[in-house]
Design a protein around this motif. Structure first.
Motif, PDB file in Angstrom:
ATOM      1  N   ARG A 195      28.638  19.000  42.096  1.00 41.64           N
ATOM      2  CA  ARG A 195      27.385  19.690  42.412  1.00 41.64           C
ATOM      3  C   ARG A 195      26.861  20.426  41.187  1.00 41.64           C
ATOM      4  O   ARG A 195      25.652  20.386  40.905  1.00 41.64           O
TER       5      ARG A 195
ATOM      6  N   ASP B  50      24.741  20.484  53.240  1.00 35.71           N
ATOM      7  CA  ASP B  50      23.852  20.605  52.084  1.00 35.71           C
ATOM      8  C   ASP B  50      23.535  19.229  51.481  1.00 35.71           C
ATOM      9  O   ASP B  50      22.388  18.954  51.098  1.00 35.71           O
TER      10      ASP B  50
ATOM     11  N   ARG C 175      19.776  17.674  51.176  1.00 46.59           N
ATOM     12  CA  ARG C 175      19.146  17.233  49.921  1.00 46.59           C
ATOM     13  C   ARG C 175      18.720  15.775  50.005  1.00 46.59           C
ATOM     14  O   ARG C 175      17.776  15.358  49.334  1.00 46.59           O
TER      15      ARG C 175
ATOM     16  N   ALA D 262      22.197  17.147  58.660  1.00 48.64           N
ATOM     17  CA  ALA D 262      22.490  18.453  58.069  1.00 48.64           C
ATOM     18  C   ALA D 262      22.742  19.480  59.165  1.00 48.64           C
ATOM     19  O   ALA D 262      23.713  20.245  59.117  1.00 48.64           O
TER      20      ALA D 262
ATOM     21  N   TYR E 155      26.058  21.709  59.826  1.00 47.02           N
ATOM     22  CA  TYR E 155      25.908  23.161  59.802  1.00 47.02           C
ATOM     23  C   TYR E 155      26.369  23.777  61.127  1.00 47.02           C
ATOM     24  O   TYR E 155      27.048  24.815  61.148  1.00 47.02           O
TER      25      TYR E 155
ATOM     26  N   ASP F 199      26.637  32.028  52.844  1.00 45.04           N
ATOM     27  CA  ASP F 199      26.330  30.621  53.116  1.00 45.04           C
ATOM     28  C   ASP F 199      26.097  30.392  54.606  1.00 45.04           C
ATOM     29  O   ASP F 199      25.209  29.632  55.006  1.00 45.04           O
TER      30      ASP F 199
ATOM     31  N   VAL G  66      22.938  28.925  56.500  1.00 44.42           N
ATOM     32  CA  VAL G  66      23.061  27.786  57.408  1.00 44.42           C
ATOM     33  C   VAL G  66      22.338  28.065  58.728  1.00 44.42           C
ATOM     34  O   VAL G  66      21.646  27.197  59.275  1.00 44.42           O
TER      35      VAL G  66
END
Length: 381
Positions: A53, A84, A88, A95, A99, A119, A123
């Protein structure tokens, strides 16, 4: 090349230090060496994903995360990073799925490192944004067809699908009769006897007001008992939720019934159960200002609860399942109390309804006879 534990630990420390100085290439090279099957150590898939990443290689990051989740399906950081990756890639549904699993997996005791806690807050916001986007997408599509005019039941299904409402089902705490529809509120127009009882509301209200002049007519709705454990209810022996019974445990209460003859006569129009030592049950239910009846479920699902509102100040409401309604004086509310429900009076004056039970309309005559025999046998035992 195989590494011993000391060599692997040193390489991990070196790789972490490289990430701290933003040297993604060095960190990735070290971690890739350690995930090689020949390395002979536990593969640091999460660290490799983080290095990828940092280096902007989305495909390699997701590949490493997939390997991590194959070994550790409940890895909290792994689930967040997988979400994530999907975000993206423009796959918001996937996603949200990852999450949501991350939030379900997170410990409830607050024992999450600050960075990971941040985070998780991110989320939650992403899930809500995706929900709103999904809702807007559905509404735009349905605006082109007949779906948006399909009625109340379809609208509720839409709310459940989008996460704006949850599903509540019958969960009586004493007796469950199978095969009955899961309906929270019944519409008053379904019952031919309602009009007659509503027409009597002014007369019933007069009798109620006279009764309220005698405070001894009302007692706390939740009473302590010596032959059973007391319920964990904050309104136990609290007159804030009061009751003046007209029928109690299947028998008229003479001192109340004699003072409310028009109420007794009006109630005879309703299909109340007649079960020895249990039903009919009818009362004036009084709720003082500031009182909240906490969420709870009734004992059985073979009945419906009826409220004829008589005194209703602003600020009062009743939630049954995922629907909230306000009382309107003289207009009946009928609901299934085996579904979780709660009520409140946030106003400045007392609220009073005439409360009674009726048979569910889906239960036929033979079933009512059998249920009456069953409930009376329970009383006998």
């Amino acid at each position: 090349m195989a590494f011993d534990a000391g060599q692997a630990d040193a390489m991990i420390r070196e790789g972490v230090a490289a990430m701290q100085r933003r040297d993604a290439a060095t960190a990735r090279r070290l971690f890739e060496a350690l995930v090689d099957p020949k390395a002979g150590v536990a593969p640091p898939w999460l660290l490799l994903a983080q290095a990828c990443r940092l280096g902007g290689d989305d495909a390699a990051e997701e590949s490493a995360i997939d390997r991590l989740l194959a070994d550790q399906p409940n890895s909290l950081r792994g689930l967040v990073m997988k979400g994530d990756c999907r975000a993206r890639a423009g796959d918001d549904r996937a996603a949200s799925a990852f999450y949501t699993r991350a939030l379900q997996t997170a410990p409830r005791d607050g024992s999450v490192p600050p960075a990971l806690a941040a985070d998780l807050r991110r989320v939650e916001q992403a899930i809500e944004a995706n929900r709103q986007s999904f809702q807007a997408h559905m509404e735009a599509k349905l605006a082109q067809v007949q779906g948006m005019r399909a009625g109340r039941r379809f609208a509720e299904a839409m709310d459940i699908l989008s996460g704006r409402r949850q599903v509540y089902l019958q969960q009586p705490n004493s007796f469950y009769f199978p095969g009955l529809p899961q309906i929270q509120f019944y519409e008053r127009e379904q019952f031919p006897w309602v009009a007659e009882l509503e027409a009597a509301a002014p007369a019933i209200r007069e009798e109620l007001i006279a009764l309220m002049g005698d405070e001894d007519s009302f007692a706390p709705y939740i009473r302590a008992r010596t032959d059973r454990p007391n319920p964990p209810n904050v309104l136990l022996e609290d007159p804030s939720w009061g009751a003046a019974y007209i029928w109690k445990e299947g028998a008229l209460v003479p001192e109340i019934a004699e003072r409310c003859p028009r109420t007794v006569a009006a109630l005879r129009a309703a299909p109340m159960p007649d079960i020895r030592s249990r039903s009919p049950m009818a009362l004036f239910s009084r709720l003082h200002p500031g009182t909240h009846i906490q969420p709870h479920n009734g004992m059985i699902n073979t009945r419906l609860i009826c409220h004829l509102p008589l005194i209703v100040p602003p600020g009062c409401g009743l939630r049954v399942g995922n629907e909230t309604r306000e009382w309107e004086e003289g207009r009946m509310l009928i609901f299934d109390d085996s579904i979780e429900h709660e009520a409140w009076n946030r106003g400045d004056e007392t609220r009073v309804v005439l409360l009674f039970e009726i048979w569910r309309p889906e239960i036929d005559a033979a079933e009512r006879e059998a249920l009456t025999a069953l409930f009376e046998s329970i009383v006998d035992y």
